[in-house]
Write a protein that holds these residues in place. Sequence first.
Motif, mmCIF file in Angstrom:
data_model
loop_
_atom_site.group_PDB
_atom_site.id
_atom_site.type_symbol
_atom_site.label_atom_id
_atom_site.label_comp_id
_atom_site.label_asym_id
_atom_site.label_seq_id
_atom_site.Cartn_x
_atom_site.Cartn_y
_atom_site.Cartn_z
ATOM 1 N N ASP A 10 0.832 -1.205 0.000
ATOM 2 C CA ASP A 10 0.000 0.000 0.000
ATOM 3 C C ASP A 10 0.862 1.249 0.000
ATOM 4 O O ASP A 10 1.901 1.308 0.662
ATOM 5 C CB ASP A 10 -0.927 0.007 1.215
ATOM 6 C CG ASP A 10 -2.124 -0.914 1.022
ATOM 7 O OD1 ASP A 10 -2.605 -1.017 -0.126
ATOM 8 O OD2 ASP A 10 -2.561 -1.542 1.997
ATOM 9 N N ASN A 11 0.415 2.259 -0.763
ATOM 10 C CA ASN A 11 1.117 3.538 -0.903
ATOM 11 C C ASN A 11 2.445 3.399 -1.647
ATOM 12 O O ASN A 11 3.365 4.195 -1.440
ATOM 13 C CB ASN A 11 1.342 4.195 0.467
ATOM 14 C CG ASN A 11 0.041 4.570 1.136
ATOM 15 O OD1 ASN A 11 -0.825 5.182 0.520
ATOM 16 N ND2 ASN A 11 -0.116 4.181 2.394
ATOM 17 N N GLN A 13 5.162 3.689 -4.594
ATOM 18 C CA GLN A 13 5.458 4.784 -5.505
ATOM 19 C C GLN A 13 5.232 4.340 -6.943
ATOM 20 O O GLN A 13 5.816 3.349 -7.405
ATOM 21 C CB GLN A 13 6.891 5.265 -5.302
ATOM 22 C CG GLN A 13 7.088 5.980 -3.966
ATOM 23 C CD GLN A 13 8.517 6.416 -3.771
ATOM 24 O OE1 GLN A 13 9.408 5.586 -3.627
ATOM 25 N NE2 GLN A 13 8.756 7.707 -3.770
ATOM 26 N N ARG A 48 -3.340 0.509 -3.520
ATOM 27 C CA ARG A 48 -3.358 1.948 -3.778
ATOM 28 C C ARG A 48 -1.947 2.522 -3.760
ATOM 29 O O ARG A 48 -1.163 2.246 -2.856
ATOM 30 C CB ARG A 48 -4.217 2.643 -2.708
ATOM 31 C CG ARG A 48 -4.439 4.132 -2.923
ATOM 32 C CD ARG A 48 -5.251 4.699 -1.764
ATOM 33 N NE ARG A 48 -5.507 6.108 -1.914
ATOM 34 C CZ ARG A 48 -6.540 6.620 -2.576
ATOM 35 N NH1 ARG A 48 -7.424 5.801 -3.130
ATOM 36 N NH2 ARG A 48 -6.704 7.925 -2.675
ATOM 37 N N SER A 49 -1.614 3.321 -4.784
ATOM 38 C CA SER A 49 -0.308 3.966 -4.844
ATOM 39 C C SER A 49 -0.309 5.245 -4.015
ATOM 40 O O SER A 49 -1.364 5.703 -3.544
ATOM 41 C CB SER A 49 0.050 4.297 -6.295
ATOM 42 O OG SER A 49 -0.723 5.406 -6.745
ATOM 43 N N SER A 50 0.859 5.854 -3.849
ATOM 44 C CA SER A 50 0.961 7.095 -3.090
ATOM 45 C C SER A 50 0.253 8.251 -3.791
ATOM 46 O O SER A 50 -0.073 9.260 -3.163
ATOM 47 C CB SER A 50 2.432 7.460 -2.871
ATOM 48 O OG SER A 50 3.111 7.586 -4.105
ATOM 49 N N THR A 51 -0.015 8.109 -5.101
ATOM 50 C CA THR A 51 -0.734 9.147 -5.839
ATOM 51 C C THR A 51 -2.236 8.948 -5.803
ATOM 52 O O THR A 51 -2.984 9.797 -6.271
ATOM 53 C CB THR A 51 -0.286 9.169 -7.314
ATOM 54 O OG1 THR A 51 -0.687 7.934 -7.932
ATOM 55 C CG2 THR A 51 1.211 9.336 -7.429
ATOM 56 N N THR A 54 -4.984 3.153 -8.210
ATOM 57 C CA THR A 54 -5.051 1.778 -7.720
ATOM 58 C C THR A 54 -4.716 0.800 -8.842
ATOM 59 O O THR A 54 -4.883 1.096 -10.029
ATOM 60 C CB THR A 54 -6.441 1.446 -7.162
ATOM 61 O OG1 THR A 54 -7.424 1.636 -8.187
ATOM 62 C CG2 THR A 54 -6.765 2.348 -5.968
ATOM 63 N N VAL A 74 8.161 2.870 -0.962
ATOM 64 C CA VAL A 74 7.103 3.791 -0.532
ATOM 65 C C VAL A 74 7.765 5.106 -0.122
ATOM 66 O O VAL A 74 8.984 5.184 0.048
ATOM 67 C CB VAL A 74 6.288 3.216 0.649
ATOM 68 C CG1 VAL A 74 5.562 1.950 0.229
ATOM 69 C CG2 VAL A 74 7.191 2.936 1.851
#
Length: 314
Positions: A10-11, A13, A48-51, A54, A74
């Motif tokens: 999760d999160n 980059q 889910r990415s940091s932006t 998904t 991350v």
Amino acid sequence: MHRIGVLLTDNFQLLALSTMSVFEFANLVLGEPFYQLSIYSDQGGEVRSSTGVTLQTQPLDATASADTWMVAGVLDPLAAPASEQTTLFLRDAPRHARRVAGICTGAFVLAQAGLLDGKRATTHWAHAKSLQQRYPTIQVQDDRIFIIDEHIWTSAGMTAGLDMALGIVEKDFGAEIARNVAHRLVMNQRRSGGQTQHSEMLALAPRSDRLQNALEFARNNLSKPLTVEDLADAVHLSARQLSRLFRAETGKSPAKAIESLRLEAARLMIEQSRLSLDTIAREAGFRDRRHMREVFVRGYGIPPQSLRAGKAME
């Protein structure tokens, strides 16, 4: 067929996924689908990415396998440790995979799994100190683009993941194929693993166009005996105006800035070529090999011979 498994948390980059383009274009250059790409997470499903974007992933279950595992980083690795399932999976991965690679702060996940114990590794320069403090048995080298220690690969900040992926292609198929892939990707240069993360042009960070142009002129003419007047003429300023601008924006005199560019150019040639030190000194604009050595020791604390010897050992 060589299976590439990209492991996300999760999160993650989003730029970590750019490494997949290297293998995609390697298939195009090779004319056959040698690399097969799959994306995984510990539970599978949406990650889910940091932006906020998904991505659908496959789970790390009994069917998950790859010849090369690439672990994405991350933004804050200390605030988002990997899950127990992920670390247990990676701990066992070297028994079945040809290599395991950490992209940027993905090195923290590898370290958490114990894969970096006693090994040389790198990560994004901003997190290198934290990696060393948290995992003191790792030999953290915070000034390298990527590092290979046996079957474990680690890379620096995110774009360095592309260089590491190209390094993997070179390991599998040789330098010529890797160069062709880099050319297809319009990469300015294929950086070697031993190359530094830091750029002198970025470190100087001039704000004005004229100063940027003066530095670019200097970098393109390092083999010539550059003077402040040469740089000033190139950007249509007086030598006094240029000197004042240099000190205001970089904190250095033009002469010191040129010396820094010469030093960086010499270091890159030592890292990336087999040219003699006499030739490198001449091409970088030093008076002679002895002058280059003096500047090297002052700038890096080691003579150029030591850098070349260390490169040969990697």
